[in-house]
Design a protein around this motif. Structure first.
Motif, PDB file in Angstrom:
ATOM      1  N   ASP A  70      65.482  20.502  39.910  1.00 48.59           N
ATOM      2  CA  ASP A  70      64.541  20.656  41.029  1.00 48.59           C
ATOM      3  C   ASP A  70      63.194  20.061  40.636  1.00 48.59           C
ATOM      4  OD1 ASP A  70      63.261  21.526  43.377  1.00 48.59           O
ATOM      5  OD2 ASP A  70      62.655  23.403  42.435  1.00 48.59           O
ATOM      6  N   LEU A  71      62.785  18.993  41.319  1.00 52.13           N
ATOM      7  CA  LEU A  71      61.516  18.320  41.018  1.00 52.13           C
ATOM      8  C   LEU A  71      60.632  18.318  42.256  1.00 52.13           C
ATOM      9  CD1 LEU A  71      59.734  16.526  39.121  1.00 52.13           C
ATOM     10  CD2 LEU A  71      60.934  14.547  40.090  1.00 52.13           C
ATOM     11  N   THR A  72      59.378  18.742  42.091  1.00 57.48           N
ATOM     12  CA  THR A  72      58.391  18.745  43.174  1.00 57.48           C
ATOM     13  C   THR A  72      57.122  18.060  42.666  1.00 57.48           C
ATOM     14  OG1 THR A  72      59.247  20.858  43.987  1.00 57.48           O
ATOM     15  CG2 THR A  72      57.071  20.199  44.772  1.00 57.48           C
ATOM     16  N   VAL A  73      56.536  17.179  43.476  1.00 55.93           N
ATOM     17  CA  VAL A  73      55.325  16.455  43.093  1.00 55.93           C
ATOM     18  C   VAL A  73      54.225  16.790  44.096  1.00 55.93           C
ATOM     19  CG1 VAL A  73      54.366  14.218  42.454  1.00 55.93           C
ATOM     20  CG2 VAL A  73      56.823  14.606  42.236  1.00 55.93           C
ATOM     21  N   VAL A  74      53.043  17.226  43.577  1.00 55.84           N
ATOM     22  CA  VAL A  74      51.946  17.684  44.434  1.00 55.84           C
ATOM     23  C   VAL A  74      50.660  16.954  44.044  1.00 55.84           C
ATOM     24  CG1 VAL A  74      50.658  19.697  45.259  1.00 55.84           C
ATOM     25  CG2 VAL A  74      53.024  19.980  44.470  1.00 55.84           C
ATOM     26  N   PRO A  75      49.939  16.360  45.014  1.00 51.57           N
ATOM     27  CA  PRO A  75      48.632  15.755  44.702  1.00 51.57           C
ATOM     28  C   PRO A  75      47.541  16.816  44.738  1.00 51.57           C
ATOM     29  CG  PRO A  75      49.195  15.339  47.001  1.00 51.57           C
ATOM     30  CD  PRO A  75      50.314  16.169  46.433  1.00 51.57           C
ATOM     31  N   ILE A  76      46.752  16.932  43.674  1.00 49.26           N
ATOM     32  CA  ILE A  76      45.736  17.992  43.623  1.00 49.26           C
ATOM     33  C   ILE A  76      44.418  17.482  43.037  1.00 49.26           C
ATOM     34  CG2 ILE A  76      47.510  19.785  43.277  1.00 49.26           C
ATOM     35  CD1 ILE A  76      46.498  19.943  40.338  1.00 49.26           C
ATOM     36  N   SER A  77      43.387  18.288  43.231  1.00 48.44           N
ATOM     37  CA  SER A  77      42.145  18.161  42.474  1.00 48.44           C
ATOM     38  C   SER A  77      41.813  19.560  41.971  1.00 48.44           C
ATOM     39  CB  SER A  77      41.002  17.636  43.345  1.00 48.44           C
ATOM     40  OG  SER A  77      39.769  17.759  42.660  1.00 48.44           O
ATOM     41  N   ALA A  78      42.108  19.797  40.686  1.00 49.32           N
ATOM     42  CA  ALA A  78      41.884  21.132  40.114  1.00 49.32           C
ATOM     43  C   ALA A  78      40.405  21.481  40.122  1.00 49.32           C
ATOM     44  CB  ALA A  78      42.439  21.181  38.692  1.00 49.32           C
ATOM     45  N   LEU A  79      39.549  20.482  39.948  1.00 49.28           N
ATOM     46  CA  LEU A  79      38.110  20.730  39.890  1.00 49.28           C
ATOM     47  C   LEU A  79      37.589  21.282  41.211  1.00 49.28           C
ATOM     48  CD1 LEU A  79      35.509  20.447  38.201  1.00 49.28           C
ATOM     49  CD2 LEU A  79      35.263  18.148  39.161  1.00 49.28           C
ATOM     50  N   HIS A  80      38.040  20.698  42.321  1.00 42.90           N
ATOM     51  CA  HIS A  80      37.547  21.107  43.635  1.00 42.90           C
ATOM     52  C   HIS A  80      38.490  22.039  44.374  1.00 42.90           C
ATOM     53  CE1 HIS A  80      34.340  18.202  43.104  1.00 42.90           C
ATOM     54  NE2 HIS A  80      35.235  17.242  42.878  1.00 42.90           N
ATOM     55  N   GLY A  81      39.691  22.231  43.849  1.00 49.19           N
ATOM     56  CA  GLY A  81      40.626  23.186  44.451  1.00 49.19           C
ATOM     57  C   GLY A  81      41.521  22.611  45.536  1.00 49.19           C
ATOM     58  N   ASP A  82      41.498  21.303  45.727  1.00 46.62           N
ATOM     59  CA  ASP A  82      42.325  20.696  46.775  1.00 46.62           C
ATOM     60  C   ASP A  82      43.809  20.849  46.458  1.00 46.62           C
ATOM     61  OD1 ASP A  82      40.383  18.906  48.637  1.00 46.62           O
ATOM     62  OD2 ASP A  82      39.660  18.926  46.565  1.00 46.62           O
ATOM     63  N   ASN A  83      44.565  21.373  47.426  1.00 41.66           N
ATOM     64  CA  ASN A  83      46.018  21.563  47.326  1.00 41.66           C
ATOM     65  C   ASN A  83      46.439  22.462  46.169  1.00 41.66           C
ATOM     66  OD1 ASN A  83      46.727  20.058  49.590  1.00 41.66           O
ATOM     67  ND2 ASN A  83      46.909  18.141  48.436  1.00 41.66           N
TER      68      ASN A  83
END
Length: 441
Positions: free
Chosen positions: A197-210
């Motif tokens: 099971d593979l899931t790919v998520v675009p994020i910005s940890a610094l700003h909290g996006d997604n």
């Protein structure tokens, strides 16, 4: 024409899976997560963001981090997790740290594992019990050697669910093309591994996006936020409910007159489902009996399954002691003194053939000897070095061992509990290696 009779074993398995899912939901199922990423991929910031946005940080903790971040443009949430002074000075993660947080839906135990190649043993430790692994990738750099290594280790350790968090998307202007290129490259690499099971998520940890909530910066992304995926990923079916394995940890014989007839065998169910009245076999004696009763922490229960800690009472007075295994007569583990395993070596003194070590498998500890080192595995290239004469610190290799007494084992691919063991230096009592049994043992 009569309908075919349903297979009772399949029906029993499906009912057990449903009950496991129901009980897990009622108890706010625990999800064990291992995280990994290269240096400066933002792993500690991501964990800090998850802790902060899920309200798992005390006010005084946040204020302390805020003071430590004074002079910067933002609060450095990575300081919530990088607790060691060396980690803060170098800006890297060194030790395995376990963080706990919860949402109304689920409780999380998160192993913050280091990404450096010299800390491979730490990642093996953190991922060995994980249900899900998060591999961080810097959107500016794409897949690097360490990304491949982390994915391979997660696959090697049979972590059922893998999430690739493409971080720092804000630094590439939320480029859909950049995200898709990384997603496609990682998916192609994962296809060579055993990643169910593979899931790919675009994020910005610094700003909290997604991270906790969907971001308005990624209208082209139609998947869930990272936390939403962690809350809803289905792990109840990952447990082995077919093979009954109950390693005996302790024999309970109360001294009081009121309970002088009580004799129970305490331990944690490794896999399968135990029910009152079931016929069982005790290894190594091979004697069979039935289960007279099962006692949980709050009293008697009708059935027990992994990872419940229970006491099992047997109908017959058999000689059962710590290290014995209770299983089904028609579905027993391999009883063997010869182990064929992939071993991660965890100490400076190298592993060599003819070396003598203690082998701890479930609740049973026996003495053993290294018969043969077949090859050393290059975790980055997957090359097998068959000329290697030893395993050094953080090396992984295929090793044959011979033990003085039999162990009751399964292949690691089938059972992650009875398919693993640790190697202990008898002189120092230090854990020097971790092994995963492969077919052939």
């Amino acid at each position: 024409m009569t309908a075919p009779h349903p297979d009772p074993a399949v029906d029993l398995h499906s009912r057990a899976a449903e009950q496991a899912a129901e009980i897990a939901a009622a108890r706010k199922d625990i999800l064990r997560i291992a995280t990994a990423g290269s240096v400066d991929d933002g792993k500690s910031t991501l964990i800090g963001r998850l802790l902060y946005d899920s309200k798992a940080v005390f006010e005084d903790q946040y204020e302390a981090v805020e003071r430590a971040s004074a002079g910067g443009d933002y609060v450095n949430l990575a300081l919530l997790t990088d607790g060691l002074r060396a980690e803060r000075e170098q800006g890297i993660t060194i030790d395995v740290a376990y963080r706990y947080f919860a949402t109304p839906r689920r409780t999380f135990i998160l192993a913050d594992t280091p990404g450096h190649v010299q800390y491979t043993r730490n990642m093996v430790t953190g991922a060995s019990t994980a249900d899900l692994a998060i591999v961080l990738v810097d959107a500016r750099k794409g897949m690097v050697e360490q990304s491949r290594r982390h994915a391979f280790l997660a696959s090697l350790l049979r972590v059922p669910h893998l999430v690739v968090a493409v971080n720092k998307m804000d630094l590439v202007d939320w480029s859909e093309a950049t995200f898709e290129a990384i997603r496609d490259e990682f998916s192609a690499f994962a296809a060579k591994l055993d990643v169910p099971d593979l899931t790919v998520v675009p994020i910005s940890a610094l700003h909290g996006d997604n991270v906790v909530r969907r971001s308005e910066h990624t209208p082209w992304y139609d998947g869930p936020s990272l936390l939403h995926h962690l809350e809803h990923v289905h792990v109840a079916s990952d447990r082995n409910l077919v093979d009954v394995r109950f390693p005996v940890q302790f024999v309970i014989r109360p001294q009081s007159d009121a309970h002088h007839d009580y004799r129970g065998y305490a331990g944690t169910v490794a896999s399968g489902v135990l029910r009152t009245g079931d016929e069982v076999q005790v290894l190594p004696s091979g004697l069979t009996t039935t289960i007279a009763g099962i006692d949980g922490p709050r009293g008697p229960v009708e059935e027990a399954f992994a990872p419940m800690a229970v006491t099992v009472r047997l109908a017959d007075d058999l000689d059962v002691s710590r290290g014995d295994m209770i299983c089904r007569p028609a579905n027993a583990p391999h009883v063997t003194q010869d182990l064929d395993a992939l071993v991660c070596w965890m100490t400076d003194e190298p592993l060599r053939p003819r070396q003598r070590l203690a082998v701890k498998h479930t609740t049973r500890t026996v003495r053993g000897m290294v018969k043969e080192l077949q090859y050393r595995l290059d975790v980055n290239s997957l090359h097998r070095d068959q000329e290697a004469g030893e395993l050094g610190l953080n090396d992984i290799g295929r090793v044959k061992l011979r033990t003085t007494q039999p162990l009751f084992v399964d292949d690691y691919a089938r059972n992650r509990v009875t398919g693993r063991f640790i190697l202990v230096d008898e002189a120092t009592n230090a854990t020097v290696g971790a092994g995963m049994l492969v077919p052939g043992s």
